[in-house]
Design a protein around this motif. Structure first.
Motif, PDB file in Angstrom:
ATOM      1  N   VAL A   1       0.834  -1.206   0.000  1.00 24.42           N
ATOM      2  CA  VAL A   1       0.000   0.000   0.000  1.00 24.42           C
ATOM      3  C   VAL A   1       0.869   1.257   0.000  1.00 24.42           C
ATOM      4  N   GLU A   2       1.937   1.243   0.789  1.00 26.54           N
ATOM      5  CA  GLU A   2       2.817   2.416   0.870  1.00 26.54           C
ATOM      6  C   GLU A   2       3.437   2.756  -0.479  1.00 26.54           C
ATOM      7  N   GLN A   3       3.726   1.753  -1.279  1.00 25.17           N
ATOM      8  CA  GLN A   3       4.348   1.997  -2.582  1.00 25.17           C
ATOM      9  C   GLN A   3       3.381   2.635  -3.564  1.00 25.17           C
ATOM     10  N   PHE A   4       2.103   2.266  -3.491  1.00 23.60           N
ATOM     11  CA  PHE A   4       1.127   2.789  -4.441  1.00 23.60           C
ATOM     12  C   PHE A   4       0.433   4.046  -3.921  1.00 23.60           C
ATOM     13  N   LEU A   5       0.509   4.270  -2.609  1.00 23.09           N
ATOM     14  CA  LEU A   5      -0.247   5.353  -1.990  1.00 23.09           C
ATOM     15  C   LEU A   5       0.055   6.745  -2.546  1.00 23.09           C
ATOM     16  N   PRO A   6       1.332   7.123  -2.782  1.00 18.60           N
ATOM     17  CA  PRO A   6       1.590   8.476  -3.289  1.00 18.60           C
ATOM     18  C   PRO A   6       0.858   8.781  -4.595  1.00 18.60           C
ATOM     19  N   ALA A   7       0.835   7.824  -5.507  1.00 18.94           N
ATOM     20  CA  ALA A   7       0.136   8.042  -6.773  1.00 18.94           C
ATOM     21  C   ALA A   7      -1.360   8.194  -6.541  1.00 18.94           C
ATOM     22  N   GLY A   8      -1.914   7.399  -5.628  1.00 14.06           N
ATOM     23  CA  GLY A   8      -3.333   7.492  -5.331  1.00 14.06           C
ATOM     24  C   GLY A   8      -3.707   8.817  -4.697  1.00 14.06           C
ATOM     25  N   VAL A   9      -2.900   9.267  -3.744  1.00 12.24           N
ATOM     26  CA  VAL A   9      -3.158  10.549  -3.089  1.00 12.24           C
ATOM     27  C   VAL A   9      -3.032  11.697  -4.094  1.00 12.24           C
ATOM     28  N   ALA A  10      -2.011  11.624  -4.954  1.00 15.66           N
ATOM     29  CA  ALA A  10      -1.836  12.659  -5.973  1.00 15.66           C
ATOM     30  C   ALA A  10      -3.035  12.712  -6.904  1.00 15.66           C
ATOM     31  N   GLY A  11      -3.536  11.549  -7.308  1.00 11.84           N
ATOM     32  CA  GLY A  11      -4.695  11.504  -8.195  1.00 11.84           C
ATOM     33  C   GLY A  11      -5.925  12.115  -7.549  1.00 11.84           C
ATOM     34  N   ALA A  12      -6.159  11.795  -6.280  1.00 13.97           N
ATOM     35  CA  ALA A  12      -7.317  12.350  -5.574  1.00 13.97           C
ATOM     36  C   ALA A  12      -7.191  13.865  -5.422  1.00 13.97           C
ATOM     37  N   ALA A  13      -5.996  14.345  -5.076  1.00 14.10           N
ATOM     38  CA  ALA A  13      -5.784  15.781  -4.853  1.00 14.10           C
ATOM     39  C   ALA A  13      -5.950  16.562  -6.152  1.00 14.10           C
ATOM     40  N   VAL A  14      -5.354  16.058  -7.242  1.00 16.72           N
ATOM     41  CA  VAL A  14      -5.456  16.757  -8.523  1.00 16.72           C
ATOM     42  C   VAL A  14      -6.900  16.760  -9.021  1.00 16.72           C
ATOM     43  N   THR A  15      -7.590  15.628  -8.846  1.00 13.47           N
ATOM     44  CA  THR A  15      -8.989  15.560  -9.264  1.00 13.47           C
ATOM     45  C   THR A  15      -9.835  16.595  -8.522  1.00 13.47           C
ATOM     46  N   ALA A  16      -9.671  16.673  -7.214  1.00 13.60           N
ATOM     47  CA  ALA A  16     -10.430  17.643  -6.416  1.00 13.60           C
ATOM     48  C   ALA A  16     -10.103  19.072  -6.844  1.00 13.60           C
ATOM     49  N   ALA A  17      -8.834  19.350  -7.093  1.00 18.16           N
ATOM     50  CA  ALA A  17      -8.418  20.699  -7.484  1.00 18.16           C
ATOM     51  C   ALA A  17      -8.984  21.086  -8.846  1.00 18.16           C
ATOM     52  N   VAL A  18      -8.938  20.147  -9.796  1.00 16.77           N
ATOM     53  CA  VAL A  18      -9.460  20.434 -11.134  1.00 16.77           C
ATOM     54  C   VAL A  18     -10.966  20.675 -11.081  1.00 16.77           C
ATOM     55  N   LEU A  19     -11.698  19.825 -10.348  1.00 19.56           N
ATOM     56  CA  LEU A  19     -13.143  19.989 -10.263  1.00 19.56           C
ATOM     57  C   LEU A  19     -13.531  21.324  -9.626  1.00 19.56           C
ATOM     58  N   LYS A  20     -12.755  21.748  -8.647  1.00 19.33           N
ATOM     59  CA  LYS A  20     -13.105  22.969  -7.915  1.00 19.33           C
ATOM     60  C   LYS A  20     -12.617  24.243  -8.613  1.00 19.33           C
ATOM     61  N   TYR A  21     -11.413  24.201  -9.162  1.00 21.70           N
ATOM     62  CA  TYR A  21     -10.800  25.435  -9.653  1.00 21.70           C
ATOM     63  C   TYR A  21     -10.607  25.509 -11.168  1.00 21.70           C
ATOM     64  N   ALA A  22     -10.742  24.377 -11.857  1.00 19.84           N
ATOM     65  CA  ALA A  22     -10.498  24.388 -13.311  1.00 19.84           C
ATOM     66  C   ALA A  22     -11.429  23.408 -14.005  1.00 19.84           C
ATOM     67  N   ALA A  23     -12.724  23.628 -13.836  1.00 15.36           N
ATOM     68  CA  ALA A  23     -13.717  22.702 -14.391  1.00 15.36           C
ATOM     69  C   ALA A  23     -13.612  22.571 -15.901  1.00 15.36           C
ATOM     70  N   ASP A  24     -13.116  23.610 -16.570  1.00 17.92           N
ATOM     71  CA  ASP A  24     -12.978  23.538 -18.022  1.00 17.92           C
ATOM     72  C   ASP A  24     -11.825  22.643 -18.463  1.00 17.92           C
ATOM     73  N   ALA A  25     -11.016  22.195 -17.506  1.00 15.79           N
ATOM     74  CA  ALA A  25      -9.875  21.328 -17.830  1.00 15.79           C
ATOM     75  C   ALA A  25     -10.098  19.882 -17.376  1.00 15.79           C
ATOM     76  N   VAL A  26     -11.346  19.531 -17.083  1.00 11.11           N
ATOM     77  CA  VAL A  26     -11.643  18.170 -16.613  1.00 11.11           C
ATOM     78  C   VAL A  26     -11.253  17.119 -17.646  1.00 11.11           C
ATOM     79  N   TRP A  27     -11.215  17.508 -18.917  1.00  9.45           N
ATOM     80  CA  TRP A  27     -10.869  16.554 -19.983  1.00  9.45           C
ATOM     81  C   TRP A  27      -9.480  15.954 -19.807  1.00  9.45           C
ATOM     82  N   ILE A  28      -8.616  16.597 -19.016  1.00  7.59           N
ATOM     83  CA  ILE A  28      -7.268  16.053 -18.825  1.00  7.59           C
ATOM     84  C   ILE A  28      -7.249  14.879 -17.849  1.00  7.59           C
ATOM     85  N   LEU A  29      -8.311  14.709 -17.048  1.00 12.21           N
ATOM     86  CA  LEU A  29      -8.270  13.734 -15.962  1.00 12.21           C
ATOM     87  C   LEU A  29      -8.128  12.274 -16.415  1.00 12.21           C
ATOM     88  N   PRO A  30      -8.878  11.799 -17.419  1.00 13.14           N
ATOM     89  CA  PRO A  30      -8.699  10.394 -17.815  1.00 13.14           C
ATOM     90  C   PRO A  30      -7.250  10.039 -18.146  1.00 13.14           C
TER      91      PRO A  30
END
Length: 206
Positions: free
Chosen positions: A99-128
């Motif tokens: 879990v520790e090895q994969f966790l940083p990527a998972g946390v980064a994905g969650a943080a970036v997703t939340a930031a894009v949804l809140k502050y850059a909704a027009d850039a949601v297309w980059i998420l996939p």
């Protein structure tokens, strides 16, 4: 008492080092394949009922977050059961290391997703594409405890993520197939690689 605590700490450190250097066999190929099928089903469902499952970028993303939560839950339950069966007393340390090895990527994905949804909704297309690249990074980071062949799955997700970026950059629209197809193929590939490396779905020689 101080020496006793030190001895316990030393033992814990030794177990952690052993766990980090031991092949982790807690991921079941069958369940990994199921998560790929789940991604494909989600893509079909979004294409069939876009008004319900993909009406706007937020609903599109929330649908895939729900798919990810279900997939993680399935893999997690299987991982606990397999680890206790195959790793015995080392199971907890092995799970923690994985879990520790994969966790940083998972946390980064969650943080970036939340930031894009809140502050850059027009850039949601980059998420996939970004999600797929982060999965690749997580797999590469986990190669210390997974079969080396899993690097092929990591390479697939990296190339798929870049391809999705390029394809989506033209229309800047969200497509369920840019999630469903890469993840279905990626998880299917990983299931085959795990089955081959571990010697069968139950981790025993075939």
């Amino acid at each position: 008492m101080g020496e006793f605590d030190k001895a316990l700490t030393d033992i814990a450190n030794i177990r952690s080092q052993l766990a980090a250097g031991t092949l982790f066999r807690g991921f079941g190929p069958a369940v990994i394949a199921v998560t790929g099928g789940l991604a494909l089903v989600a893509a079909v469902a979004q294409s069939a009922w876009p008004a319900v499952l993909a009406d706007g970028p937020v609903r599109f993303v929330l649908c895939w977050i729900a798919v990810a939560v279900v997939a993680v839950a399935l893999v997690g339950v299987e991982m606990l059961a397999r680890s206790r069966r195959l790793h015995g007393g080392m199971a907890d340390a092995m799970i923690l290391a994985a879990v520790e090895q994969f966790l940083p990527a998972g946390v980064a994905g969650a943080a970036v997703t939340a930031a894009v949804l809140k502050y850059a909704a027009d850039a949601v297309w980059i998420l996939p594409g970004l999600w797929q690249i982060l999965v690749a990074l997580g797999l590469f980071a986990s190669l210390r405890s997974l079969p080396r062949s899993i690097g092929l799955a990591g390479a697939w997700y990296l190339l798929a993520g870049i391809a999705v970026f390029i394809l989506a950059s033209g229309s800047r629209e969200l497509s369920p197939w840019m999630m469903g197809v890469p993840f279905a193929l990626g998880q299917g590939l990983m299931a085959v690689l795990l089955r081959t490396a571990n010697g069968g779905d139950d981790g025993q020689p075939v």
